[in-house]
Design a protein around this motif. Structure first.
Motif, PDB file in Angstrom:
ATOM      1  N   HIS A 101      38.906  45.434  48.633  1.00  0.00           N
ATOM      2  CA  HIS A 101      38.792  46.514  47.643  1.00  0.00           C
ATOM      3  C   HIS A 101      38.121  47.758  48.211  1.00  0.00           C
ATOM      4  O   HIS A 101      37.541  48.546  47.468  1.00  0.00           O
ATOM      5  CB  HIS A 101      38.053  46.000  46.406  1.00  0.00           C
ATOM      6  N   GLU A 133      38.625  54.511  41.985  1.00  0.00           N
ATOM      7  CA  GLU A 133      39.869  53.890  41.501  1.00  0.00           C
ATOM      8  C   GLU A 133      39.850  52.373  41.657  1.00  0.00           C
ATOM      9  O   GLU A 133      40.678  51.684  41.072  1.00  0.00           O
ATOM     10  CB  GLU A 133      41.115  54.351  42.244  1.00  0.00           C
ATOM     11  N   SER A 160      35.779  44.511  40.052  1.00  0.00           N
ATOM     12  CA  SER A 160      34.997  43.789  39.043  1.00  0.00           C
ATOM     13  C   SER A 160      35.703  42.495  38.646  1.00  0.00           C
ATOM     14  O   SER A 160      35.070  41.438  38.528  1.00  0.00           O
ATOM     15  CB  SER A 160      34.784  44.663  37.805  1.00  0.00           C
ATOM     16  N   ASP A 161      37.014  42.558  38.417  1.00  0.00           N
ATOM     17  CA  ASP A 161      37.778  41.351  38.087  1.00  0.00           C
ATOM     18  C   ASP A 161      37.613  40.298  39.182  1.00  0.00           C
ATOM     19  O   ASP A 161      37.363  39.119  38.902  1.00  0.00           O
ATOM     20  CB  ASP A 161      39.271  41.677  37.935  1.00  0.00           C
ATOM     21  N   VAL A 182      37.289  50.215  40.950  1.00  0.00           N
ATOM     22  CA  VAL A 182      36.248  49.452  40.240  1.00  0.00           C
ATOM     23  C   VAL A 182      36.787  48.306  39.389  1.00  0.00           C
ATOM     24  O   VAL A 182      36.179  47.239  39.337  1.00  0.00           O
ATOM     25  CB  VAL A 182      35.343  50.315  39.332  1.00  0.00           C
ATOM     26  N   PHE A 183      37.925  48.507  38.735  1.00  0.00           N
ATOM     27  CA  PHE A 183      38.387  47.448  37.828  1.00  0.00           C
ATOM     28  C   PHE A 183      38.850  46.230  38.609  1.00  0.00           C
ATOM     29  O   PHE A 183      38.487  45.097  38.288  1.00  0.00           O
ATOM     30  CB  PHE A 183      39.467  47.980  36.884  1.00  0.00           C
ATOM     31  N   ASP A 184      39.629  46.476  39.647  1.00  0.00           N
ATOM     32  CA  ASP A 184      40.091  45.357  40.471  1.00  0.00           C
ATOM     33  C   ASP A 184      38.922  44.633  41.118  1.00  0.00           C
ATOM     34  O   ASP A 184      38.873  43.399  41.148  1.00  0.00           O
ATOM     35  CB  ASP A 184      41.043  45.857  41.571  1.00  0.00           C
TER      36      ASP A 184
END
Ligand SMILES: Nc1ncnc2c1ncn2[C@@H]1O[C@H](COP(=O)(O)OP(=O)(O)OP(=O)(O)O)[C@@H](O)[C@H]1O
Ligand SMILES: O=P(O)(O)OC[C@H]1O[C@H](OP(=O)(O)OP(=O)(O)O)[C@H](O)[C@@H]1O
Ligand SMILES: [Mg+2]
Length: 325
Positions: free
Chosen positions: A262, A285, A291-292, A287-289
Motif C-alpha cells: 500500500h 488515496e 485500513s481494510d 488509506v481505505f485499502d
C-alpha cells in the motif's frame, strides 16, 4: 566565500502573487514586508539568513538566471522563454499546483480549413508565393515560438513582438496569428481565435526554482535547508495520511509486506512490545485499502488522521540542489 543571505524572490503582483504568499504561509514561512506595502523587500519571520525580494514573475526568472536571487517562484513559461539553456543556470525544484496556463498557437476562427500546424505550413507557403509576404505571428514568447515552429518545419514566418493585448493583433491587422498564454480560453474566444489541435507549445505552472549561478555561501545553504525542509514537510503532510493501528492480540503481523502493498512507510520504525501501536504513513488515496488490510490482518482498531507537517531527516529538495552546486 562571501556570506550572502539567501535571496528569495516572490511575485509582487499579477496572477501568481496571492497563491505564492499562501504557499509560503502553508509551509510555515511567514513573509514580513518591511515598512509597509510600498517597500519591495522583506524577511521571513524567525529566519535571519533570508532576504525576501518582491518582483514581477518575469523579473524573477531574470534574477534566477543571473544569480541575483537564490530561490524564487515563477512560471515555467517564463523560465523556458527567457533562459537559453535553463538546465545550465537553474533547477526547477518542484511544481506548485497553481498558475496553470498553456502557451498556444492560435489562428482566426474564420480559417475553417486550418486545424493543425501542417495546415499552417501551407498557409505560410501560399502567402509567401501568392502575396510575396511572410505570415506574421504576434507574441512575447519569441524564443519558444522560434523553437516550436522550427520543430514543426515551418520557416516562412515573421515574428511581430507584442508586449500586451496580443490576442487583438489579428483583428488590428498587425499579425495573422498569435502565440500567447491562456488558461480559460476566454480571451481567445472573445477575439474570435482558436487553438490549433497540435498547437499547445507548453503546459506551464508556477514552480519553485533555484539558481545555480547565485553565491551559495554557508548562510544561504543553511537557510536553504530550513526553507526547503519546511516546504517538503508541508507537501508530505498534505499528500499523505497517518494511519495508527493496535497490534493484533497474537502480536503477529507481516508489516513489511502490508506496507509494501500500500505504498506505506513506518516513519517511527516497527512497534516494540506486544501492546505496541503501529504508526504508518501512506498516500491519501491508499488509506481505505490499507485500513481494510490492517483489520483483516488482525488489527484491533485503526484510525486515520491528517497531519499538518511531516518533517523528515532527509531533505530531498535541498539534497538535489546542493548536489548540483
Ligand atoms: N491566464 C494567465 N495568463 C497569463 N499568465 C498566467 C495565467 N495563468 C497563470 N499565469 C502565469 O503567471 C505568469 C505571470 O503572469 P502575470 O500576467 O501575472 O504577470 P505580469 O504582471 O503580466 O508580469 P509582467 O509585468 O512581468 O509581464 C505567467 O507567465 C504565467 O506563468
Ligand atoms: O485564457 P484566459 O483565461 O482568458 O487568460 C489569458 C489572458 O491572460 C493574460 O493576460 P493578463 O490578464 O495577465 O494581462 P497582461 O497581458 O497585461 O499580462 C494572457 O496574456 C491572456 O491575455
Ligand atoms: Mg499577464
Amino acid at each position: 566565500m562571501s556570506d550572502w543571505p539567501l535571496v528569495l524572490a516572490v511575485p509582487s503582483k499579477g496572477r501568481l502573487q496571492e497563491n505564492a504568499s499562501a504557499f509560503f504561509s502553508r509551509a510555515g514561512l511567514k513573509l514580513v514586508q518591511k515598512a509597509g506595502a510600498r517597500e519591495y523587500r522583506g524577511t521571513l519571520a524567525g529566519l535571519p539568513g533570508v532576504e525576501v525580494r518582491y518582483l514581477s514573475a518575469s523579473e524573477i526568472a531574470g534574477q534566477l538566471a543571473s544569480g541575483a536571487a537564490h530561490l524564487g517562484v515563477t512560471g515555467e513559461d517564463l523560465i523556458r522563454e527567457m533562459l537559453p539553456d535553463p538546465g545550465a543556470s537553474v533547477e526547477l525544484l518542484t511544481p506548485l499546483g497553481f498558475g496553470h496556463a498553456s502557451v498556444v498557437v492560435a489562428v482566426p476562427q474564420a480559417w475553417i480549413d486550418v486545424r493543425a500546424m501542417s495546415d499552417l505550413d501551407e498557409v505560410a507557403s501560399e502567402m509567401r508565393l501568392r502575396q510575396g509576404k511572410r505570415m506574421r505571428i504576434a507574441t512575447k514568447y519569441v524564443n519558444l515560438t522560434r523553437r516550436f515552429f522550427a520543430e514543426a518545419g515551418i520557416a516562412d514566418y515573421r515574428i511581430v513582438e507584442s508586449l500586451g493585448a496580443t490576442e487583438g493583433a489579428p483583428a488590428a491587422g498587425s499579425a495573422e496569428i498569435i502565440v500567447d498564454i491562456t488558461t480559460t480560453g476566454t480571451t481567445l474566444a472573445a477575439n474570435a481565435l482558436k487553438v490549433l489541435d497540435d498547437g499547445v507549445m507548453l503546459r506551464s505552472e508556477a514552480n519553485l526554482v533555484a539558481s545555480l549561478k547565485a553565491p551559495w555561501g554557508e548562510t544561504a545553504r543553511t537557510a536553504l535547508r530550513t526553507v526547503l525542509g519546511r516546504i517538503a514537510a508541508e507537501e508530505r503532510a498534505r499528500t499523505t495520511r497517518e494511519v495508527r493501528a493496535g497490534l493484533p492480540e497474537s502480536g503477529e503481523i507481516d508489516l513489511a509486506t502490508l506496507a509494501g502493498l500500500h505504498e506505506a512507510e513506518l516513519p517511527y520504525g516497527a512497534p516494540r512490545g506486544p501492546d505496541g501501536e503501529i504508526v504508518l504513513r501512506c498516500p491519501a488515496e491508499a488509506v481505505f485499502d490499507l485500513s481494510d488490510a490492517l483489520v483483516q490482518a488482525g488489527a484491533r482498531a485503526v484510525s486515520v488522521r491528517r497531519i499538518d507537517y511531516a518533517f523528515a531527516a532527509e531533505n530531498p529538495l535541498a539534497e538535489r540542489l546542493l548536489a548540483r552546486l
